[in-house]
Write a protein that holds these residues in place. Structure first.
Motif, PDB file in Angstrom:
ATOM      1  N   PHE A   7       0.836  -1.221   0.000  1.00 46.65           N
ATOM      2  CA  PHE A   7       0.000   0.000   0.000  1.00 46.65           C
ATOM      3  C   PHE A   7       0.858   1.253   0.000  1.00 46.65           C
ATOM      4  CE2 PHE A   7      -3.422  -2.948   1.183  1.00 46.65           C
ATOM      5  CZ  PHE A   7      -4.325  -2.573   0.207  1.00 46.65           C
ATOM      6  N   GLN A   8       2.019   1.137   0.656  1.00 46.98           N
ATOM      7  CA  GLN A   8       2.949   2.294   0.656  1.00 46.98           C
ATOM      8  C   GLN A   8       3.379   2.620  -0.779  1.00 46.98           C
ATOM      9  OE1 GLN A   8       6.477   1.531   2.916  1.00 46.98           O
ATOM     10  NE2 GLN A   8       5.484   2.267   4.775  1.00 46.98           N
ATOM     11  N   VAL A   9       3.772   1.568  -1.516  1.00 46.53           N
ATOM     12  CA  VAL A   9       4.219   1.788  -2.902  1.00 46.53           C
ATOM     13  C   VAL A   9       3.054   2.310  -3.741  1.00 46.53           C
ATOM     14  CG1 VAL A   9       5.267   0.733  -4.939  1.00 46.53           C
ATOM     15  CG2 VAL A   9       5.926  -0.045  -2.679  1.00 46.53           C
ATOM     16  N   LEU A  10       1.852   1.738  -3.518  1.00 47.05           N
ATOM     17  CA  LEU A  10       0.682   2.191  -4.291  1.00 47.05           C
ATOM     18  C   LEU A  10       0.397   3.666  -4.037  1.00 47.05           C
ATOM     19  CD1 LEU A  10      -2.006  -0.653  -4.217  1.00 47.05           C
ATOM     20  CD2 LEU A  10      -0.728   0.231  -6.169  1.00 47.05           C
ATOM     21  N   ARG A 121      23.867  -0.983 -13.037  1.00 45.78           N
ATOM     22  CA  ARG A 121      23.042  -2.179 -13.230  1.00 45.78           C
ATOM     23  C   ARG A 121      21.568  -1.876 -12.909  1.00 45.78           C
ATOM     24  NH1 ARG A 121      20.943  -6.514 -10.851  1.00 45.78           N
ATOM     25  NH2 ARG A 121      20.893  -8.375 -12.155  1.00 45.78           N
ATOM     26  N   LEU A 122      21.391  -1.095 -11.826  1.00 49.28           N
ATOM     27  CA  LEU A 122      20.021  -0.745 -11.434  1.00 49.28           C
ATOM     28  C   LEU A 122      19.342   0.056 -12.558  1.00 49.28           C
ATOM     29  CD1 LEU A 122      17.767  -0.528  -9.282  1.00 49.28           C
ATOM     30  CD2 LEU A 122      18.889   1.518  -8.425  1.00 49.28           C
ATOM     31  N   GLU A 129      13.073  -3.183 -17.594  1.00 47.32           N
ATOM     32  CA  GLU A 129      11.753  -3.560 -17.079  1.00 47.32           C
ATOM     33  C   GLU A 129      10.686  -2.601 -17.610  1.00 47.32           C
ATOM     34  OE1 GLU A 129      13.358  -5.755 -13.032  1.00 47.32           O
ATOM     35  OE2 GLU A 129      12.649  -3.707 -12.900  1.00 47.32           O
ATOM     36  N   SER A 130      11.038  -1.328 -17.727  1.00 47.58           N
ATOM     37  CA  SER A 130      10.073  -0.365 -18.263  1.00 47.58           C
ATOM     38  C   SER A 130       9.786  -0.657 -19.725  1.00 47.58           C
ATOM     39  CB  SER A 130      10.607   1.061 -18.141  1.00 47.58           C
ATOM     40  OG  SER A 130      10.690   1.407 -16.785  1.00 47.58           O
ATOM     41  N   GLN A 131      10.834  -1.072 -20.462  1.00 39.94           N
ATOM     42  CA  GLN A 131      10.618  -1.377 -21.879  1.00 39.94           C
ATOM     43  C   GLN A 131       9.666  -2.554 -22.047  1.00 39.94           C
ATOM     44  OE1 GLN A 131      14.625  -2.030 -23.119  1.00 39.94           O
ATOM     45  NE2 GLN A 131      15.021   0.150 -23.390  1.00 39.94           N
ATOM     46  N   THR A 132       9.650  -3.457 -21.076  1.00 43.88           N
ATOM     47  CA  THR A 132       8.733  -4.590 -21.195  1.00 43.88           C
ATOM     48  C   THR A 132       7.385  -4.268 -20.556  1.00 43.88           C
ATOM     49  OG1 THR A 132       9.753  -5.509 -19.237  1.00 43.88           O
ATOM     50  CG2 THR A 132      10.483  -6.416 -21.324  1.00 43.88           C
ATOM     51  N   GLY A 133       7.143  -3.006 -20.269  1.00 42.49           N
ATOM     52  CA  GLY A 133       5.810  -2.586 -19.811  1.00 42.49           C
ATOM     53  C   GLY A 133       5.697  -2.382 -18.315  1.00 42.49           C
ATOM     54  N   HIS A 134       6.683  -2.903 -17.547  1.00 45.55           N
ATOM     55  CA  HIS A 134       6.556  -2.752 -16.088  1.00 45.55           C
ATOM     56  C   HIS A 134       6.729  -1.286 -15.697  1.00 45.55           C
ATOM     57  CE1 HIS A 134       7.528  -7.020 -16.608  1.00 45.55           C
ATOM     58  NE2 HIS A 134       6.684  -7.169 -15.616  1.00 45.55           N
ATOM     59  N   ASN A 135       6.600  -1.047 -14.411  1.00 43.08           N
ATOM     60  CA  ASN A 135       6.715   0.320 -13.859  1.00 43.08           C
ATOM     61  C   ASN A 135       5.578   1.202 -14.337  1.00 43.08           C
ATOM     62  OD1 ASN A 135       9.014  -0.474 -12.512  1.00 43.08           O
ATOM     63  ND2 ASN A 135      10.297  -0.039 -14.259  1.00 43.08           N
ATOM     64  N   LEU A 136       5.896   2.300 -15.044  1.00 47.19           N
ATOM     65  CA  LEU A 136       4.847   3.297 -15.298  1.00 47.19           C
ATOM     66  C   LEU A 136       3.789   2.845 -16.295  1.00 47.19           C
ATOM     67  CD1 LEU A 136       6.700   6.678 -15.228  1.00 47.19           C
ATOM     68  CD2 LEU A 136       5.738   5.322 -13.398  1.00 47.19           C
ATOM     69  N   TYR A 137       4.183   2.124 -17.341  1.00 43.06           N
ATOM     70  CA  TYR A 137       3.187   1.734 -18.346  1.00 43.06           C
ATOM     71  C   TYR A 137       2.096   0.868 -17.694  1.00 43.06           C
ATOM     72  CZ  TYR A 137       1.035  -0.169 -22.486  1.00 43.06           C
ATOM     73  OH  TYR A 137       0.106  -0.535 -23.424  1.00 43.06           O
ATOM     74  N   LEU A 327       8.034  -1.298  -9.293  1.00 44.59           N
ATOM     75  CA  LEU A 327       7.976   0.137  -8.986  1.00 44.59           C
ATOM     76  C   LEU A 327       8.891   0.492  -7.823  1.00 44.59           C
ATOM     77  CD1 LEU A 327       4.223   1.111  -9.308  1.00 44.59           C
ATOM     78  CD2 LEU A 327       6.128   2.116 -10.554  1.00 44.59           C
ATOM     79  N   LYS A 328       8.953  -0.413  -6.841  1.00 42.57           N
ATOM     80  CA  LYS A 328       9.789  -0.137  -5.667  1.00 42.57           C
ATOM     81  C   LYS A 328      11.241   0.040  -6.134  1.00 42.57           C
ATOM     82  CE  LYS A 328      11.209  -2.253  -1.400  1.00 42.57           C
ATOM     83  NZ  LYS A 328      11.374  -3.528  -0.737  1.00 42.57           N
ATOM     84  N   ARG A 329      11.657  -0.848  -7.030  1.00 39.05           N
ATOM     85  CA  ARG A 329      13.020  -0.754  -7.559  1.00 39.05           C
ATOM     86  C   ARG A 329      13.164   0.520  -8.401  1.00 39.05           C
ATOM     87  NH1 ARG A 329      13.762  -5.813  -8.292  1.00 39.05           N
ATOM     88  NH2 ARG A 329      12.517  -5.917 -10.168  1.00 39.05           N
ATOM     89  N   TYR A 330      12.128   0.805  -9.203  1.00 37.95           N
ATOM     90  CA  TYR A 330      12.130   1.990 -10.081  1.00 37.95           C
ATOM     91  C   TYR A 330      12.319   3.263  -9.248  1.00 37.95           C
ATOM     92  CZ  TYR A 330      10.166   5.307 -13.494  1.00 37.95           C
ATOM     93  OH  TYR A 330       9.957   6.352 -14.343  1.00 37.95           O
ATOM     94  N   PHE A 331      11.507   3.384  -8.193  1.00 36.34           N
ATOM     95  CA  PHE A 331      11.612   4.587  -7.356  1.00 36.34           C
ATOM     96  C   PHE A 331      12.965   4.629  -6.636  1.00 36.34           C
ATOM     97  CE2 PHE A 331       6.739   4.520  -7.139  1.00 36.34           C
ATOM     98  CZ  PHE A 331       6.633   5.536  -8.084  1.00 36.34           C
ATOM     99  N   SER A 332      13.489   3.424  -6.308  1.00 37.27           N
ATOM    100  CA  SER A 332      14.758   3.413  -5.557  1.00 37.27           C
ATOM    101  C   SER A 332      15.872   4.066  -6.377  1.00 37.27           C
ATOM    102  CB  SER A 332      15.156   1.993  -5.152  1.00 37.27           C
ATOM    103  OG  SER A 332      15.704   1.314  -6.263  1.00 37.27           O
ATOM    104  N   TYR A 333      15.792   3.955  -7.708  1.00 34.22           N
ATOM    105  CA  TYR A 333      16.811   4.603  -8.552  1.00 34.22           C
ATOM    106  C   TYR A 333      16.676   6.123  -8.449  1.00 34.22           C
ATOM    107  CZ  TYR A 333      19.175   6.337 -12.713  1.00 34.22           C
ATOM    108  OH  TYR A 333      19.978   7.047 -13.556  1.00 34.22           O
ATOM    109  N   PHE A 334      15.439   6.591  -8.534  1.00 35.42           N
ATOM    110  CA  PHE A 334      15.240   8.046  -8.510  1.00 35.42           C
ATOM    111  C   PHE A 334      15.456   8.619  -7.103  1.00 35.42           C
ATOM    112  CE2 PHE A 334      13.252   6.700 -12.394  1.00 35.42           C
ATOM    113  CZ  PHE A 334      13.730   7.651 -13.289  1.00 35.42           C
ATOM    114  N   ASP A 335      15.467   7.710  -6.110  1.00 37.66           N
ATOM    115  CA  ASP A 335      15.691   8.169  -4.726  1.00 37.66           C
ATOM    116  C   ASP A 335      17.166   8.211  -4.350  1.00 37.66           C
ATOM    117  OD1 ASP A 335      13.042   8.426  -4.328  1.00 37.66           O
ATOM    118  OD2 ASP A 335      12.759   6.528  -3.280  1.00 37.66           O
ATOM    119  N   ILE A 336      18.049   7.727  -5.240  1.00 41.01           N
ATOM    120  CA  ILE A 336      19.475   7.712  -4.871  1.00 41.01           C
ATOM    121  C   ILE A 336      19.900   9.146  -4.547  1.00 41.01           C
ATOM    122  CG2 ILE A 336      21.838   7.356  -5.722  1.00 41.01           C
ATOM    123  CD1 ILE A 336      20.732   5.080  -7.440  1.00 41.01           C
TER     124      ILE A 336
END
Ligand code: ADP
Length: 605
Positions: A7-10, A121-122, A129-137, A327-336
């Motif tokens: 729910f936090q990620v959502l 790597r991240l 993962e985004s190219q395969t539709g995960h994360n924002l799409y 998404l958790k991994r996705y946000f973790s990159y932008f949170d570095i």
């Protein structure tokens, strides 16, 4: 992932969608709502038309219902067409921003993070993962699907609720529908959870495999590697390794698909049984005469839709939970975070150019490493001085330069400019006082003038003069478009290919164009031929003028004209002085290096 974390990620994802493009999210929900609700208009009014006809109601009533059906459907479709066009415009703007956001983040990161292989790597992983539709799409897709499903569930429930209240339909029929729905739902949730976990594992594996596979392909396809591939017959080795990896990947993918198909089959069968059961229950109820003729069609359609949308909503929720892992991994990159201390002082512009730089007991360890690259460095030099840094490979020379120009902050100790810790200066201001040529410099495929000036606009005469100072003059004269010639083929197919030595001269010209008070050169002549190297050294004092120069070189003969020579060994400064002073210490490292090289050069020590 725990439910609370889900729910936090959502929540974060919802906030993100609204902050990044509120208009797109709202249009998406509106469009899903309208496309879903429009299907219920004919269902609702058809039942009214049939019941009116059977009850022999006035023809005006029937016409009114038909007109309402056509009118409402038309109005909704029209509105939706408009919303869809707005939505697609908003969507392309959003995806453009998304693409840019990776690069934007990379530019905001501390250099240490950019150099960190884990961060690389991240970034690769989330991009893939985004190219395969995960994360924002998927996130937006889930929002759209869920909005549509909730609309349909609400509408179907509203049109079905009277069925469950009908006293003429036996309770066991109603319970049978609810129980069938619950069982199918639970099984579907379980199956989706299993297959999503399978997909996640496969995706993680595919990222690792792809990194390796892309390396193999880049060796084969990059023209720079073409010579080695041919001369050492590496094609079979590299190509074979790629094909073996690709085969392994393909087999795992196939196995994955079979397992998913094995789960999909019972789910599809259960869904069919459920629909068949609902039909059977409704027909039995109708035969018992508890439902009007018009309502039978309505209940059949609505209960089917209710069942279908409950199942799809459950699947959407499950997929959204699954996407949360990504998404958790996705946000973790932008949170570095950028942990470099961000100072605000302006660099003092002194008329007497009395600047000095001091390393005060500086030690440094690269992130994620145990050993120190530099240890207890104490050094002071003044503006206008020529400082040479010499030492064996890996002794810490480049690291010293990286610290001086704040690509990293020291692990211990401090570096001072005019007595003030360099961290306290505004970063951009501080960087503006350095012109640096690293060994592994990069030149981009732009016009020569743009490269030298690091800008779209440039002063042609100044570019030319810097290139001539860096000994690139004769080559420049041969270039058909002069300073407007494109380098390499990346941007312009007729771009010029240049040698390593020529690239090094251009990098030197770029440093001169910046015209900063400090010039830092890390092996500036390593790729030059002996004649060019000699020219650079002999002209060096003219080239660098009164600028402070920190100069790393393996060729000690080239350093002897410097005011100070600092000898690094294993991360420590082991000697410090002028060429003559250092040579006097016959047992010192400098003397050892000097005599080792003197065998190969005719130098006057
Ligand atoms: P030099 O310029 O004298 O050849 P460097 O300053 O490049 O030496 O390296 C000093 C030490 O730091 C070496 O042991 C090297 O392996 C290590 N090192 C250099 N860059 C990195 C890095 N990005 N991450 C981890 N260790 C590094």
């Amino acid at each position: 992932m725990k439910l609370s974390e889900q729910f936090q990620v959502l929540r974060r994802a919802a906030r993100y969608t609204f902050s990044v493009n509120r208009k797109y999210t709202i249009l998406l929900i509106m469009s899903a709502f309208l496309s879903s609700i429009v299907g219920y208009v004919p269902i609702y009014f058809s039942a009214k038309v049939i019941d009116s006809l059977i009850a022999k109601a006035p023809v005006e009533t029937v016409i009114l219902y038909v007109a309402l059906t056509v009118g409402i459907v038309f109005a909704v479709n029209l509105t939706n067409t408009y919303i869809s066009s707005e939505k697609s415009a908003a969507s392309s703007a959003m995806w453009r921003n998304e693409d840019w956001s990776y690069s934007e983040k990379a530019m905001q990161m501390a250099y240490g993070s950019i150099e960190d292989p884990e961060v690389t790597r991240l970034r690769y992983r989330i991009r893939r993962e985004s190219q395969t539709g995960h994360n924002l799409y998927y996130l937006y897709q889930h929002i759209e699907q869920f909005a549509g499903q909730v609309t349909k569930i609400t509408a179907s429930t509203a049109l079905t609720v009277s069925f469950f209240a009908l006293p003429s339909v036996p309770v066991c029929f109603k319970l049978a529908i609810v129980a069938g729905l619950a069982i199918t739902l639970m099984f579907q949730l379980y199956a989706t959870k299993k297959t999503n976990a399978l997909d996640r594992d496969f995706m993680a594996l595919s990222v690792d495999m792809n990194i390796i596979a892309e390396h193999f392909l880049s060796y084969i396809e990059h023209y720079g590697a073409g010579k080695d591939i041919r001369l050492y017959d590496m094609g079979k080795f590299v190509g074979g390794s790629y094909l073996a990896l690709d085969q392994d990947y393909w087999e795992r993918g196939l196995k994955n698909s079979y397992i998913k198909a094995a789960w999909a089959l019972p789910v599809a069968m259960l869904n069919t049984v459920l629909k068949f059961g609902i039909y059977a229950v409704l027909i039995c109820a109708a035969l018992q005469g508890g439902i009007t003729t018009g309502s039978i069609a309505r209940y059949v359609a609505c209960i089917m839709m209710l069942a279908e949308n409950l199942l799809s909503a459950a699947k959407t929720i499950q997929s959204a939970f699954d996407n949360n892992h990504y998404l958790k991994r996705y946000f973790s990159y932008f949170d570095i975070p950028n942990n470099m201390y961000q100072g605000s002082l302006t660099v003092e512009k002194r008329d007497d150019v009395e600047y000095y730089v001091e390393f005060r007991n500086v030690s440094f360890r690269y992130p994620n490493t145990d050993s120190y690259a530099l240890r207890n460095i104490d050094l002071r030099f003044r503006i206008g001085e020529k400082l040479a840094i010499v030492g064996m490979n890996g002794s810490g020379k480049t690291t010293f330069i990286k610290l001086l120009c704040r690509l990293y902050d020291p692990t211990e100790g401090e570096i001072l400019l005019n007595g003030v810790n360099i961290q306290k200066y505004d970063y951009d201001e501080y960087m503006s006082i350095f012109s640096v040529v690293f060994q592994d410099f990069s030149l981009f495929a732009f016009q020569l003038g743009e490269i030298v000036a690091s800008s779209r606009s440039f002063d042609e005469d100044r570019v030319r003069s810097c290139l001539i100072k860096a000994n690139f003059g004769s080559r420049l004269d041969e270039m058909p478009e002069g300073v407007h010639t494109y380098l390499y083929k990346g941007y312009d197919r007729s771009g010029m290919e240049i040698s390593g030595g020529e690239a090094q001269k251009i990098a030197l010209a770029r440093a001169l164009y910046k015209d900063s008070p400090f010039i830092l050169l890390d092996e500036p002549t390593a790729a030059l031929d002996p004649v060019s190297e000699y020219e650079v050294y002999s002209d060096f004092n003219t080239i660098s003028g009164d600028k402070t120069t920190v100069y790393i070189s393996h060729r000690l003969a080239s350093c002897r004209f410097c005011d100070q020579i600092v000898v690094f060994d294993n991360g420590h400064i082991v000697q410090h002085g002028s060429h003559g002073e250092l040579l006097c210490d016959g047992c010192g490292k400098y003397s050892e290096l000097w005599h080792a090289q003197a065998q190969y050069y005719t130098v006057d020590g």
